[in-house]
Scaffold this active site. Structure first.
Site, PDB file in Angstrom:
ATOM      1  N   HIS A  27      61.932  24.723  46.941  1.00 55.47           N
ATOM      2  CA  HIS A  27      61.847  23.998  45.659  1.00 55.47           C
ATOM      3  C   HIS A  27      62.687  22.726  45.738  1.00 55.47           C
ATOM      4  CE1 HIS A  27      60.629  27.481  42.756  1.00 55.47           C
ATOM      5  NE2 HIS A  27      60.052  27.619  43.933  1.00 55.47           N
ATOM      6  N   TYR A 151      63.086  38.331  39.622  1.00 54.27           N
ATOM      7  CA  TYR A 151      62.289  37.591  40.598  1.00 54.27           C
ATOM      8  C   TYR A 151      63.235  37.111  41.695  1.00 54.27           C
ATOM      9  CZ  TYR A 151      58.243  34.712  41.915  1.00 54.27           C
ATOM     10  OH  TYR A 151      57.161  34.157  42.556  1.00 54.27           O
ATOM     11  N   LYS A 198      59.950  37.255  46.550  1.00 52.36           N
ATOM     12  CA  LYS A 198      59.054  36.208  47.051  1.00 52.36           C
ATOM     13  C   LYS A 198      59.148  36.213  48.569  1.00 52.36           C
ATOM     14  CE  LYS A 198      56.853  33.928  45.386  1.00 52.36           C
ATOM     15  NZ  LYS A 198      55.433  33.857  45.114  1.00 52.36           N
ATOM     16  N   ASP A 226      55.644  39.470  47.559  1.00 50.63           N
ATOM     17  CA  ASP A 226      54.595  38.461  47.332  1.00 50.63           C
ATOM     18  C   ASP A 226      54.717  37.307  48.329  1.00 50.63           C
ATOM     19  OD1 ASP A 226      52.854  36.526  46.425  1.00 50.63           O
ATOM     20  OD2 ASP A 226      54.000  36.041  44.617  1.00 50.63           O
ATOM     21  N   ASN A 274      47.950  36.361  41.701  1.00 51.63           N
ATOM     22  CA  ASN A 274      47.927  35.204  40.807  1.00 51.63           C
ATOM     23  C   ASN A 274      47.358  34.025  41.583  1.00 51.63           C
ATOM     24  OD1 ASN A 274      50.936  35.410  41.927  1.00 51.63           O
ATOM     25  ND2 ASN A 274      50.426  33.233  41.708  1.00 51.63           N
ATOM     26  N   HIS A 325      52.301  36.409  35.553  1.00 55.42           N
ATOM     27  CA  HIS A 325      52.895  35.619  36.616  1.00 55.42           C
ATOM     28  C   HIS A 325      53.670  34.477  35.989  1.00 55.42           C
ATOM     29  CE1 HIS A 325      52.101  31.650  38.583  1.00 55.42           C
ATOM     30  NE2 HIS A 325      52.653  32.250  39.597  1.00 55.42           N
ATOM     31  N   ASN A 327      55.733  30.547  36.972  1.00 52.60           N
ATOM     32  CA  ASN A 327      56.165  29.496  37.879  1.00 52.60           C
ATOM     33  C   ASN A 327      57.450  28.977  37.240  1.00 52.60           C
ATOM     34  OD1 ASN A 327      55.883  27.231  39.785  1.00 52.60           O
ATOM     35  ND2 ASN A 327      53.793  27.998  39.930  1.00 52.60           N
ATOM     36  N   HIS A 354      60.556  33.241  36.051  1.00 53.14           N
ATOM     37  CA  HIS A 354      61.514  32.424  36.797  1.00 53.14           C
ATOM     38  C   HIS A 354      62.724  32.067  35.929  1.00 53.14           C
ATOM     39  CE1 HIS A 354      59.443  30.573  40.490  1.00 53.14           C
ATOM     40  NE2 HIS A 354      58.540  31.394  40.015  1.00 53.14           N
ATOM     41  N   ARG A 408      55.559  18.373  41.833  1.00 54.51           N
ATOM     42  CA  ARG A 408      56.254  19.386  42.637  1.00 54.51           C
ATOM     43  C   ARG A 408      55.720  19.358  44.067  1.00 54.51           C
ATOM     44  NH1 ARG A 408      56.694  25.939  41.766  1.00 54.51           N
ATOM     45  NH2 ARG A 408      56.894  26.374  43.980  1.00 54.51           N
TER      46      ARG A 408
HETATM   47  O1  GKR Z   1      58.218  29.331  42.589  1.00 54.67           O
HETATM   48  O2  GKR Z   1      58.138  29.398  44.750  1.00 54.67           O
HETATM   49  C1  GKR Z   1      57.723  29.721  43.647  1.00 54.67           C
HETATM   50  C2  GKR Z   1      56.571  30.685  43.532  1.00 54.67           C
HETATM   51  O3  GKR Z   1      56.042  30.975  44.780  1.00 54.67           O
HETATM   52  C3  GKR Z   1      55.503  30.129  42.629  1.00 54.67           C
HETATM   53  O4  GKR Z   1      55.118  28.879  43.069  1.00 54.67           O
HETATM   54  C4  GKR Z   1      54.305  31.031  42.540  1.00 54.67           C
HETATM   55  O5  GKR Z   1      53.382  30.435  41.689  1.00 54.67           O
HETATM   56  O6  GKR Z   1      55.734  32.619  41.479  1.00 54.67           O
HETATM   57  C5  GKR Z   1      54.528  32.347  41.945  1.00 54.67           C
HETATM   58  C6  GKR Z   1      53.809  33.513  42.542  1.00 54.67           C
HETATM   59  O7  GKR Z   1      53.997  34.598  42.070  1.00 54.67           O
HETATM   60  O8  GKR Z   1      52.983  33.326  43.439  1.00 54.67           O
HETATM   61 MG    MG Z   2      52.405  35.583  43.179  1.00 52.36          MG
END
Ligand code: GKR
Ligand code: MG
Length: 429
Positions: A27, A151, A198, A226, A274, A325, A327, A354, A408
């Protein structure tokens, strides 16, 4: 009472974001969001929030001009008006957008992601006018609190950039011990009892080890992993085999409906998504092929709160689970998620958020998690208030930025640390 929309305000902002790692990269220090305000003739203001990248802003601006004169109660019209806004063809793709990890980027989906913020703002204004909470406008809550999951992210202690940025107090987490420590702090601070990691960042064996470490540290707690589609079917099946006794579900192990269907056929670990079901058009094939067992709605993608209820009804009809889900987002979106989640009868999995990663907000009071839950507000509208000074501060940051963070881009952010980095092609492992 006069429900006519007199004014619409759009405020793009940049919010601080920690160096969270995903399969794309990391990020950036700041993430764009768009705050929408809809003001009625009676002077009641409703608020909404959505993605703030320029492709959304470019649609939101002409769209906002169409609203004055309409009524905040005329929610169905928001969708037909959305269809009138042209989408720049260069922004559209029916391929899963690996770039933003946001699934396909069809014209309809981009429009819906914009309309969602206006729908929420209209419902907020309508609720405030009528003295009813948003969940009541959606048919009424069926629970008093909504459960969220922690998360967990692999992360660095700091962003690689030399530019000034907000520091977070979470420290680094780049191995199983770091992830367990992060989970412990999530539990201590917010009371979460289910954990999502993640993945897609380190080789699958490392991530299997992290999930095993979580299972040992938190016996009986639901766990999810995920990798955002980073694995082949074969790797996905191996991970599912190795973690089948501890996983609540695997989320998007492989990219796209076909690969997910192959994985689903070879394991009894439920698959959530998602990424391959993010629009109504994708449902038929995915459900017919039994590719997914849980759909994670992001109310922004789906066009807001009422469409999320429609999605939940379709999932219910086909015996597919539904949850949510997220972001990078702020409290307006969290409040919106909480209201709609409160109305979905068969929500059997804690929603993602998040929000704990966001140290900044545009609200006067942040929403708080107690025992991993958010109490569903019963006050009129969304039950949250905009702090104008904070909004202006974050908008000023957006104005002062030379465009580096207006979209982003996790890949570019990673390149600051590693100039040779390119987002890996999938499957990565
Ligand atoms: O914030 O890095 C992130 C996530 O990977 C996000 O971009 C995803 O959209 O949280 C998300 C997910 O569950 O895939
Ligand atoms: Mg996901």
């Amino acid at each position: 009472m006069d429900l006519t929309i007199k004014d619409v305000r759009l405020t793009p902002i940049l919010i601080a974001d920690p160096p969270l790692l995903n399969t794309q990269g990391v990020h950036q220090p700041y993430t764009p969001r768009l705050i929408v305000e809809v003001v009625t003739a009676d002077g009641v203001t409703g608020i909404g929030e959505t993605y703030g990248d320029s492709k959304y802003l470019d649609l939101a601006r002409p769209y906002a001009k169409k609203l004055p004169g309409r009524k905040v109660s005329d929610v169905n019209a928001l969708f037909t008006l959305g269809d009138e806004v042209d989408v720049d063809r260069s922004r559209i793709s029916d391929q899963v957008d690996v770039g933003g990890l946001r699934g396909v980027q069809t014209a309809d989906k981009l429009r819906l992601s914009v309309v969602s913020a206006f729908e929420v703002a209209c419902l907020d204004a309508l609720g405030k006018t009528l003295g009813l909470p948003v969940h009541a406008l959606l048919g009424g809550k069926v629970r008093d609190a909504v459960e969220y999951s922690a998360y967990l992210f692999y992360k660095w202690a700091d962003h690689p950039e030399a530019v000034p940025h907000e520091k977070d107090d979470w420290g680094a987490a780049i191995d199983p011990a770091g992830i367990v420590e992060q989970a412990r702090r999530f539990k201590e601070r917010y009371g979460f009892t289910s954990f999502k990691l993640k993945g897609g960042v380190f080789p699958p064996d490392d991530e299997i080890a992290a999930v095993r470490a979580l299972a040992e540290a938190f016996p009986g707690h639901p766990l999810r992993l995920d990798p955002n589609g980073a694995w082949s079917v074969e790797t996905s099946l191996r991970v599912a085999r190795e973690l089948r006794d501890v996983l609540e579900y695997l989320e998007d192990p492989a990219l796209g409906t076909s690969a997910m269907a192959e994985v689903a056929a070879g394991t009894d670990v439920p698959l959530a998504t998602n990424m391959c079901v993010t629009t109504f058009a994708e449902i038929k094939e995915a459900f017919a092929r039994d590719a997914v067992q849980v759909v994670l709605s992001d109310h922004h993608y789906w066009g807001g709160l009422r469409n999320t209820q429609h999605l939940a009804a379709i999932c219910r009809t086909f015996g597919v689970g539904v949850s949510m889900h997220s972001n990078t987002h702020l409290g307006i979106s969290l409040a919106a998620m909480t209201h709609v989640a409160a109305t979905v009868p068969d929500l059997h999995h804690a929603c993602d958020s998040h929000y704990p990663w966001q140290s900044e907000d545009v609200l006067t009071d942040r929403l708080t998690f107690t025992d991993g839950r958010i109490t569903v507000p019963d006050t009129p509208g969304l039950g949250v208030d905009l702090d104008r000074d904070r909004l202006q501060h974050l908008h000023q940051r957006w104005l002062d930025d030379n465009g580096t963070y207006h979209d982003r881009d996790d890949e570019s952010a990673m390149r600051v640390a590693d100039p040779t980095w390119t987002t890996p092609t999938v499957p990565r492992w």
